[in-house]
Design a protein around this motif. Structure first.
Motif, PDB file in Angstrom:
ATOM      1  N   LEU A  15      -8.039   8.659   9.079  1.00  0.00           N
ATOM      2  CA  LEU A  15      -8.958   8.303   7.791  1.00  0.00           C
ATOM      3  C   LEU A  15      -9.650   7.201   8.359  1.00  0.00           C
ATOM      4  O   LEU A  15      -9.608   6.256   8.584  1.00  0.00           O
ATOM      5  CB  LEU A  15      -7.588   8.109   7.492  1.00  0.00           C
ATOM      6  CG  LEU A  15      -6.560   9.351   6.928  1.00  0.00           C
ATOM      7  CD1 LEU A  15      -5.494   8.059   6.037  1.00  0.00           C
ATOM      8  CD2 LEU A  15      -6.746   9.930   5.726  1.00  0.00           C
ATOM      9  N   ASP A  98      -9.166  -0.001   0.929  1.00  0.00           N
ATOM     10  CA  ASP A  98      -8.993   1.355   1.127  1.00  0.00           C
ATOM     11  C   ASP A  98      -8.906   1.666   0.112  1.00  0.00           C
ATOM     12  O   ASP A  98      -9.453   0.996  -1.409  1.00  0.00           O
ATOM     13  CB  ASP A  98      -6.608   1.331   1.273  1.00  0.00           C
ATOM     14  CG  ASP A  98      -6.392   1.108   2.058  1.00  0.00           C
ATOM     15  OD1 ASP A  98      -6.683   1.644   3.671  1.00  0.00           O
ATOM     16  OD2 ASP A  98      -5.309   0.333   2.340  1.00  0.00           O
ATOM     17  N   THR A  99     -10.278   2.703  -0.537  1.00  0.00           N
ATOM     18  CA  THR A  99     -11.347   3.131  -1.557  1.00  0.00           C
ATOM     19  C   THR A  99      -9.920   4.169  -2.469  1.00  0.00           C
ATOM     20  O   THR A  99      -8.951   5.075  -1.346  1.00  0.00           O
ATOM     21  CB  THR A  99     -12.267   3.824  -0.935  1.00  0.00           C
ATOM     22  OG1 THR A  99     -11.575   4.948  -0.137  1.00  0.00           O
ATOM     23  CG2 THR A  99     -13.219   2.847  -0.385  1.00  0.00           C
ATOM     24  N   PRO A 100      -9.900   4.905  -2.982  1.00  0.00           N
ATOM     25  CA  PRO A 100      -9.500   5.646  -3.303  1.00  0.00           C
ATOM     26  C   PRO A 100      -9.853   6.698  -2.822  1.00  0.00           C
ATOM     27  O   PRO A 100      -9.159   8.269  -2.281  1.00  0.00           O
ATOM     28  CB  PRO A 100     -10.532   6.159  -5.226  1.00  0.00           C
ATOM     29  CG  PRO A 100     -10.974   4.849  -5.215  1.00  0.00           C
ATOM     30  CD  PRO A 100     -11.432   4.316  -4.175  1.00  0.00           C
ATOM     31  N   ASP A 101     -10.274   7.680  -1.817  1.00  0.00           N
ATOM     32  CA  ASP A 101     -10.701   8.402  -0.959  1.00  0.00           C
ATOM     33  C   ASP A 101      -9.953   8.147   0.159  1.00  0.00           C
ATOM     34  O   ASP A 101      -9.094   9.088   0.830  1.00  0.00           O
ATOM     35  CB  ASP A 101     -12.539   8.635  -0.401  1.00  0.00           C
ATOM     36  CG  ASP A 101     -13.555   8.863  -1.500  1.00  0.00           C
ATOM     37  OD1 ASP A 101     -12.637   9.695  -1.892  1.00  0.00           O
ATOM     38  OD2 ASP A 101     -14.371   8.865  -1.110  1.00  0.00           O
ATOM     39  N   THR A 102      -9.460   7.646   0.801  1.00  0.00           N
ATOM     40  CA  THR A 102      -8.711   6.847   1.551  1.00  0.00           C
ATOM     41  C   THR A 102      -6.843   7.354   1.245  1.00  0.00           C
ATOM     42  O   THR A 102      -6.312   8.043   1.742  1.00  0.00           O
ATOM     43  CB  THR A 102      -8.374   5.788   1.805  1.00  0.00           C
ATOM     44  OG1 THR A 102      -9.464   5.147   2.102  1.00  0.00           O
ATOM     45  CG2 THR A 102      -7.161   4.889   2.704  1.00  0.00           C
ATOM     46  N   ALA A 104      -6.212   9.305  -1.410  1.00  0.00           N
ATOM     47  CA  ALA A 104      -6.373  11.475  -1.950  1.00  0.00           C
ATOM     48  C   ALA A 104      -6.544  11.196  -0.363  1.00  0.00           C
ATOM     49  O   ALA A 104      -5.236  12.492  -0.282  1.00  0.00           O
ATOM     50  CB  ALA A 104      -7.798  11.450  -2.776  1.00  0.00           C
ATOM     51  N   MET A 105      -7.283  11.256   0.865  1.00  0.00           N
ATOM     52  CA  MET A 105      -6.902  11.629   2.039  1.00  0.00           C
ATOM     53  C   MET A 105      -5.676  11.296   2.305  1.00  0.00           C
ATOM     54  O   MET A 105      -5.012  12.178   3.376  1.00  0.00           O
ATOM     55  CB  MET A 105      -8.311  11.400   2.892  1.00  0.00           C
ATOM     56  CG  MET A 105      -9.560  12.134   2.511  1.00  0.00           C
ATOM     57  SD  MET A 105     -10.732  11.326   3.484  1.00  0.00           S
ATOM     58  CE  MET A 105     -10.286   9.769   4.339  1.00  0.00           C
ATOM     59  N   THR A 106      -4.821  10.115   2.541  1.00  0.00           N
ATOM     60  CA  THR A 106      -3.430  10.168   2.472  1.00  0.00           C
ATOM     61  C   THR A 106      -2.205  11.548   1.888  1.00  0.00           C
ATOM     62  O   THR A 106      -1.796  12.085   2.693  1.00  0.00           O
ATOM     63  CB  THR A 106      -3.190   8.833   2.188  1.00  0.00           C
ATOM     64  OG1 THR A 106      -4.249   8.361   2.837  1.00  0.00           O
ATOM     65  CG2 THR A 106      -1.062   8.539   2.762  1.00  0.00           C
ATOM     66  N   ARG A 107      -2.134  11.328   1.020  1.00  0.00           N
ATOM     67  CA  ARG A 107      -1.884  12.183  -0.151  1.00  0.00           C
ATOM     68  C   ARG A 107      -2.055  13.664   0.377  1.00  0.00           C
ATOM     69  O   ARG A 107      -0.797  14.590   0.622  1.00  0.00           O
ATOM     70  CB  ARG A 107      -2.351  12.572  -1.963  1.00  0.00           C
ATOM     71  CG  ARG A 107      -1.297  12.478  -2.960  1.00  0.00           C
ATOM     72  CD  ARG A 107      -1.442  13.025  -4.322  1.00  0.00           C
ATOM     73  NE  ARG A 107      -1.389  11.759  -4.707  1.00  0.00           N
ATOM     74  CZ  ARG A 107      -1.131  11.189  -5.764  1.00  0.00           C
ATOM     75  NH1 ARG A 107       0.111  12.326  -6.210  1.00  0.00           N
ATOM     76  NH2 ARG A 107      -0.570  10.130  -5.518  1.00  0.00           N
ATOM     77  N   LYS A 108      -4.039  13.915   0.593  1.00  0.00           N
ATOM     78  CA  LYS A 108      -3.682  15.315   1.005  1.00  0.00           C
ATOM     79  C   LYS A 108      -3.478  15.702   2.384  1.00  0.00           C
ATOM     80  O   LYS A 108      -2.337  16.431   2.840  1.00  0.00           O
ATOM     81  CB  LYS A 108      -5.480  15.389   1.250  1.00  0.00           C
ATOM     82  CG  LYS A 108      -5.324  17.037   1.759  1.00  0.00           C
ATOM     83  CD  LYS A 108      -6.954  17.138   1.704  1.00  0.00           C
ATOM     84  CE  LYS A 108      -7.325  18.623   1.923  1.00  0.00           C
ATOM     85  NZ  LYS A 108      -6.327  19.757   2.288  1.00  0.00           N
ATOM     86  N   SER A 127      -2.062   1.522  -5.247  1.00  0.00           N
ATOM     87  CA  SER A 127      -1.939   2.994  -5.859  1.00  0.00           C
ATOM     88  C   SER A 127      -0.390   3.208  -5.058  1.00  0.00           C
ATOM     89  O   SER A 127      -0.367   2.751  -3.837  1.00  0.00           O
ATOM     90  CB  SER A 127      -3.063   3.110  -5.116  1.00  0.00           C
ATOM     91  OG  SER A 127      -2.976   5.373  -5.257  1.00  0.00           O
TER      92      SER A 127
END
Length: 173
Positions: A15, A98-102, A104-108, A127
């Motif tokens: 990631l 960590d960012t919101p993108d991080t 989101a990518m973990t969730r994905k 989060s």
């Protein structure tokens, strides 16, 4: 390490934003420092026993990987209960927040790679979300720290999400 835990740990290694931090001094369970390369020290088996009310026969460290300038430091700890069942705990630390993108990518990775359904969990870190049906809890905190729990077999009398939240709270303080 169980296959889902191993697959997920490997996927997180790639990631973006998951890099090691020079700061390793965040207090964890029982006042320990957050050392991503020793998840069993971050959450000692005695603390797991205390918070679950179950006897922990052993805690096994695996996948301990030292950080580099461009990759995260991480590890996993698997706790085996005398009553049967196991709990997996994973710790990761990066040099960049960590960012919101991080997140989101973990969730994905969890939904696409494991077919899980995720639900936001409030009150933990910056989060947090749960993933079912694997009984996982994922928590981002401290800007550069991430943990997750996964129960493989549950001897726990309390609902698993409640136990995971209690353990996560002990780690993040």
């Amino acid at each position: 390490m169980t296959r889902p835990l191993l697959v997920f740990a490997v996927s997180l290694f790639a990631l973006p934003g998951c890099h090691e931090s020079a700061s390793n001094g965040v207090a964890g369970a029982a006042g320990n420092s957050f050392k991503a390369t020793d998840a069993c020290a971050v959450l000692p088996k005695e603390k797991v026993a205390e918070l679950t009310g179950l006897k922990v026969e052993k805690a096994i460290l695996s996948s301990a990987t030292e950080a580099t300038a461009t990759t995260p430091g991480f590890s996993a700890c698997t706790y085996s209960f005398a009553e049967g069942g196991t709990l997996g705990f994973y710790a990761r630390q990066s040099p960049q927040p960590d960012t919101p993108d991080t997140v989101a990518m973990t969730r994905k990775a969890v939904t696409d790679g494991m077919g899980a359904k995720t639900v936001d969990v409030g009150g933990l870190g910056t989060s947090a979300f749960s993933a079912q049906p694997m009984d996982q809890l994922h928590v981002f905190f401290g800007g550069d720290k991430y943990i997750y729990f996964m129960v493989d077999r549950a001897p726990i009398a309390k609902p698993i999400p409640e136990v995971e939240r209690t353990l996560a709270s002990a780690v993040i303080g």
